[in-house]
Design a protein around this motif. Structure first.
Motif: not given
Length: 196
Positions: A35-38, A63-64, A67-69
């Motif tokens: 997951h490419i996080g910001q 992520t692109a 939101v990854f939870v």
């Protein structure tokens, strides 16, 4: 990835044990786990009065795809199903966590499931415990926001005693609040930790 680093440092052994079996709901993330996080937020879940055996945490990362939870809770009843929501106030001070207010619902929508077209932003569905009382969930959500006017930063995460039925308005009839945690900026917390 920031989230993976934080999780490895915090609870690698716990997560490896949890991931060894299937604790996932139907809308979980599968694949390579990248997951490419910001931005990354976290919430440490603390028990409400009378539920002292429970503990857990939730992580959120941009992520692109949304939101990854990642949620991980221990001490639940074996096989139990528990409503899981973001609530409107970052206040867990009340013994029953009523100070957290209702579900986070900035658009005035009806309550629903995570897959519903219309739902509260905070409607994240249910956590399902395995035979050891451990619930582990990974999913991508497209309504949560980590920035802007509807950011979940400073809100709270609640785990309920009962399942969310996805129908009863406005709460899903999920019952008492058994865990509560305030959502904080994981990057700031990590920086503060290293600064001391």
């Amino acid at each position: 990835m920031k989230l993976k680093t934080i999780l490895t440092a915090a609870s690698a052994a716990v997560l490896l044990a949890a991931c060894g079996s299937d604790h996932h709901d139907a809308h979980n993330v599968h694949g390579d786990g990248e997951h490419i996080g910001q931005r990354s937020f976290s919430a440490t879940l603390n028990p409400t009065e009378g539920n002292e055996g429970l503990h857990g945490f939730v992580m959120f990362e941009d992520t692109a795809d949304g939101v990854f939870v990642l949620a991980h809770v221990e001490g639940l009843d074996a096989g139990g199903v528990h409503g899981f929501h973001v609530h409107e106030y970052g206040d867990c001070s009340d013994p029953e966590a009523m100070s957290a207010g209702g579900h986070f619902n900035p658009h005035g929508a009806d309550h629903g499931s995570p897959q519903s077209t219309e739902r509260h932003v905070g409607d994240l569905g249910n956590l399902r415990a395995d035979d050891a009382g451990i619930a582990h969930l990974e999913m991508i959500d497209t309504k949560l926001e980590l920035s802007g006017p509807h950011s979940i930063l400073g809100k709270s995460v609640i785990v309920h005693a009962q399942p969310d039925d996805y129908q009863t308005q406005p709460t899903g009839d999920a019952g008492a609040r058994v865990l509560c945690g305030v959502i904080v900026d994981a990057d700031i917390d990590e920086h503060d930790h290293h600064a001391h």
